[in-house]
Design a protein around this motif. Sequence first.
Motif, mmCIF file in Angstrom:
data_model
loop_
_atom_site.group_PDB
_atom_site.id
_atom_site.type_symbol
_atom_site.label_atom_id
_atom_site.label_comp_id
_atom_site.label_asym_id
_atom_site.label_seq_id
_atom_site.Cartn_x
_atom_site.Cartn_y
_atom_site.Cartn_z
ATOM 1 N N TYR A 104 0.834 -1.205 0.000
ATOM 2 C CA TYR A 104 0.000 0.000 0.000
ATOM 3 C C TYR A 104 0.872 1.260 0.000
ATOM 4 N N TYR A 139 0.527 -5.118 -11.946
ATOM 5 C CA TYR A 139 0.624 -4.077 -10.910
ATOM 6 C C TYR A 139 1.066 -2.753 -11.528
ATOM 7 N N THR A 194 -5.475 2.314 -2.552
ATOM 8 C CA THR A 194 -6.417 1.290 -2.112
ATOM 9 C C THR A 194 -7.090 0.626 -3.299
ATOM 10 N N ARG A 195 -7.494 1.431 -4.293
ATOM 11 C CA ARG A 195 -8.136 0.874 -5.483
ATOM 12 C C ARG A 195 -7.177 -0.027 -6.252
ATOM 13 N N VAL A 197 -4.372 -1.642 -5.160
ATOM 14 C CA VAL A 197 -4.021 -2.869 -4.447
ATOM 15 C C VAL A 197 -5.217 -3.807 -4.360
ATOM 16 N N ASP A 198 -6.412 -3.237 -4.172
ATOM 17 C CA ASP A 198 -7.607 -4.074 -4.122
ATOM 18 C C ASP A 198 -7.815 -4.785 -5.462
ATOM 19 N N ALA A 199 -7.622 -4.063 -6.562
ATOM 20 C CA ALA A 199 -7.762 -4.680 -7.881
ATOM 21 C C ALA A 199 -6.699 -5.752 -8.097
ATOM 22 N N LEU A 221 -5.150 -7.605 -5.788
ATOM 23 C CA LEU A 221 -5.309 -8.769 -4.918
ATOM 24 C C LEU A 221 -6.648 -9.468 -5.084
ATOM 25 N N ARG A 222 -7.684 -8.715 -5.463
ATOM 26 C CA ARG A 222 -9.028 -9.306 -5.500
ATOM 27 C C ARG A 222 -9.686 -9.249 -6.875
#
Length: 208
Positions: A97, A162, A189-190, A192-194, A196-197
Motif C-alpha cells: 500500500y 501491478y 487502495t483501489r 491494491v484491491d484490484a 489482490l481481488r
Amino acid sequence: MPTAQQSSQLGKRPLRADSERTVRTILEAAERVFAANPAATMEQVAQAAGVARTTVHRRFATREALLEELTGWAARQFAEAVASAHADSTPPLVALYQVTANVLRVKTDWWFAMSRTGDRAHPEAARVHAEVRDDCERLLRRAREAGVLRPDADLGWTRRVYYALIHEAAAEAAAEGVAEGGDAEALATRVVDALLRGFGSPTAPVIA
C-alpha cells in the motif's frame, strides 16, 4: 548494486539552497508547460517559472538539457518514493500500500517527466527503473511467502499487472487535473484491491 535510494543520490553535486530552489522552480514549471504542450519553448518555461529566460539558460544550456534533467529528476523522485516505504522491513501488505501511494504521488505530480523515464537512452532513468523492478519483485516475493498472494502467483506477470494498474490510476488522476498527487491513499487502495481481488465473484467458475 546500489539500492534505488542510493541511486537517487549518485552523480549530483550539492547545490546551494537558493540555486536548488531556482532549479526546482524551473523544473516544476517545465513539467506544467510540457505536459500542456510538449513542443513548448524555453521562453515559455521561463515565463511559467517567473524567471528571466537567461536564468533558465544559465542552468540549462539547451531545451534538450532541460528535458534530460527533468527526466533525471523524475527518476530520482521515483526511486525515493519506493525507498521511503522501507519495503524490506515492513509487513508486505502494508509495504505494498505504501509503495503504491508514494509512487502514485510522483507519477501524478510529474506525469510528463515520468512518461520519459522509461527511455533506455537516459542512463540514470534506466538504472533507477531496473533497481525499482528488482525492489518490486522482491516485495511481491515476500507478499507471496506471507500468503498475501497465491502460492502459485507468477511474480513477473503480477508485477506487470501491478505496473499497469498504477499507470492507469495515475493517468486518470493526471487527466482530471488532480494536483499534489491527488488522493494517493484512495488511489492506492483501489490499485491494491484490484491487484489482490480483481473484479470476479468468489463463486465464479474457475477455468481449469
